[in-house]
Design a protein around this motif. Structure first.
Motif, short mmCIF file in Angstrom:
data_model
loop_
_atom_site.label_atom_id
_atom_site.label_comp_id
_atom_site.label_asym_id
_atom_site.label_seq_id
_atom_site.Cartn_x
_atom_site.Cartn_y
_atom_site.Cartn_z
N HIS A 103 -55.01 10.79 -23.81
CA HIS A 103 -54.58 12.53 -23.46
C HIS A 103 -55.20 13.05 -24.91
N SER A 104 -55.45 12.55 -25.73
CA SER A 104 -56.24 13.24 -27.09
C SER A 104 -57.57 13.13 -26.62
N ILE A 105 -58.49 12.09 -26.10
CA ILE A 105 -59.37 12.40 -26.12
C ILE A 105 -59.62 13.57 -24.79
N PHE A 106 -59.29 13.73 -23.91
CA PHE A 106 -59.22 14.64 -22.40
C PHE A 106 -57.86 16.08 -22.86
N ASP A 107 -57.39 16.05 -23.96
CA ASP A 107 -57.04 17.18 -24.35
C ASP A 107 -55.49 18.18 -23.46
N ILE A 108 -55.08 16.64 -22.64
CA ILE A 108 -54.23 16.59 -22.23
C ILE A 108 -52.40 16.64 -22.38
N PRO A 109 -51.46 17.16 -22.07
CA PRO A 109 -50.79 16.59 -22.80
C PRO A 109 -49.82 14.92 -22.36
N ASN A 110 -48.83 15.08 -22.88
CA ASN A 110 -48.51 13.22 -22.31
C ASN A 110 -46.73 12.93 -22.37
N GLU A 111 -46.56 13.77 -21.60
CA GLU A 111 -45.35 14.06 -21.46
C GLU A 111 -44.64 13.37 -20.35
N ALA A 112 -45.74 12.92 -19.08
CA ALA A 112 -45.09 11.84 -18.56
C ALA A 112 -46.33 11.40 -18.34
N GLY A 113 -45.64 10.02 -18.09
CA GLY A 113 -47.42 8.91 -16.95
C GLY A 113 -46.29 7.98 -16.86
N LEU A 114 -47.74 7.10 -17.29
CA LEU A 114 -47.40 4.74 -16.72
C LEU A 114 -46.12 4.87 -16.94
N THR A 115 -45.16 5.16 -17.96
CA THR A 115 -44.20 4.75 -18.30
C THR A 115 -42.63 5.30 -17.86
N ASN A 116 -43.17 6.63 -16.93
CA ASN A 116 -42.17 7.06 -16.13
C ASN A 116 -42.33 6.11 -15.27
N MET A 117 -43.44 5.80 -14.64
CA MET A 117 -43.13 5.25 -13.10
C MET A 117 -42.70 3.77 -13.31
N LEU A 118 -42.85 3.48 -15.08
CA LEU A 118 -42.12 2.04 -14.50
C LEU A 118 -40.78 1.90 -14.79
N ARG A 119 -40.44 3.02 -15.24
CA ARG A 119 -38.64 3.39 -15.87
C ARG A 119 -37.89 4.09 -14.84
N TYR A 120 -38.64 4.56 -13.92
CA TYR A 120 -38.24 5.31 -13.42
C TYR A 120 -38.15 5.78 -11.81
N ASP A 121 -39.42 5.04 -11.41
CA ASP A 121 -39.76 5.13 -9.90
C ASP A 121 -40.31 6.45 -9.63
N VAL A 122 -41.35 7.07 -10.43
CA VAL A 122 -41.86 8.02 -10.79
C VAL A 122 -43.48 7.99 -9.53
N LYS A 123 -43.90 8.73 -8.92
CA LYS A 123 -44.86 8.00 -7.91
C LYS A 123 -45.82 8.45 -8.72
N LEU A 124 -47.34 7.48 -8.28
CA LEU A 124 -48.49 7.59 -9.03
C LEU A 124 -49.25 9.12 -8.89
N GLU A 125 -49.02 9.89 -7.65
CA GLU A 125 -49.41 10.75 -7.75
C GLU A 125 -48.61 12.01 -8.14
N GLU A 126 -47.29 12.00 -8.37
CA GLU A 126 -46.66 12.53 -9.49
C GLU A 126 -47.20 12.94 -10.54
N VAL A 127 -47.74 11.87 -11.20
CA VAL A 127 -48.16 12.25 -13.08
C VAL A 127 -49.59 12.05 -13.35
N VAL A 128 -50.34 11.82 -11.97
CA VAL A 128 -51.66 11.44 -12.54
C VAL A 128 -51.94 13.42 -13.06
N TYR A 129 -53.31 12.71 -13.52
CA TYR A 129 -53.95 14.04 -13.93
C TYR A 129 -55.64 14.23 -13.12
#
Length: 217
Positions: free
Chosen positions: A91-117
């Motif tokens: 996220h630092s290399i691409f200068d984007i936020p990291n508020e939600a991502g892979l851990t959200n999918m693994l913990r809260y069953d968030v869908k890929l399309e909801e957290v992908v940039y």
């Protein structure tokens, strides 16, 4: 807010494959891209883990540049996943936020399309690590992670995963779930015995080593 509405600005100096595509280094990334593309054409190899024998060997920067280089072809949809759940850097290399991502999918069953940039490159998407985790082996080794990788492989032509070094147990677990593993070695740091040990570790993890990248910097 749905993260699909955001666009990652590719402007970091470390992304030389984007900022200086005519450089010698960019050309070397294109050679690596060609080799990985050959592997995907030969079979069902779509998910590749990028790791290293030790720390600070340029793995994340290498993975990011490789992802950019592959997306520049505009022939394949590429997903870059940051699986470094303790100390993420994509996220630092691409200068984007990291508020939600892979851990959200693994913990809260968030869908890929909801957290992908989405990025400025039409065919490159990024899944950041999300909130830091202090039990990454538990998260990356569960059945949900297996399903995440399966779904990603069905949507994207190639998936690149930036992971911690092989010194971390979660990397060995994740390596077993991928179609292939690429080792990043640093010329002035990685010792021969470390590279040999890395190969042995991957063999014990029943992971497939498909190649290595020698990093000069």
């Amino acid at each position: 807010m749905n993260k699909r509405q955001h666009s990652a600005a590719i402007s970091k100096k470390s992304l030389i494959a984007y900022t200086n595509p005519d450089s010698v280094i960019s050309d070397q990334f294109r050679t690596i891209r060609a080799n990985l593309t050959f592997l995907t054409e030969r079979g069902e190899n779509h998910v590749f883990l990028i790791t290293s024998p030790g720390m600070k060997e340029g793995k994340s920067t290498t993975t990011a540049n490789l992802a950019v280089c592959m997306a520049q072809q505009k022939k394949e949809r590429v997903l870059l996943i940051d699986a470094h759940l303790k100390e993420p850097s994509i996220h630092s290399i691409f200068d984007i936020p990291n508020e939600a991502g892979l851990t959200n999918m693994l913990r809260y069953d968030v869908k890929l399309e909801e957290v992908v940039y989405k990025t400025e490159l039409e065919t490159l998407d990024i899944l950041t690590s999300g909130v830091k985790s202090f039990n990454p082996a538990e998260l990356l080794g569960n059945e949900i992670m297996t399903e995440v990788l399966k779904k990603a492989a069905n949507i994207y032509d190639i998936v690149l995963i930036d992971s911690p070094s092989l010194q971390c147990s979660e990397t060995r677990i994740l390596a077993n779930q991928c179609d292939g593993v690429v080792l990043v070695l640093r010329r002035d740091k990685t010792e021969r015995k470390q590279a040999i040990e890395a190969g042995r570790v991957l063999e014990l993890a029943h992971a497939k080593l498909v190649g290595a990248i020698m990093n000069e910097a």
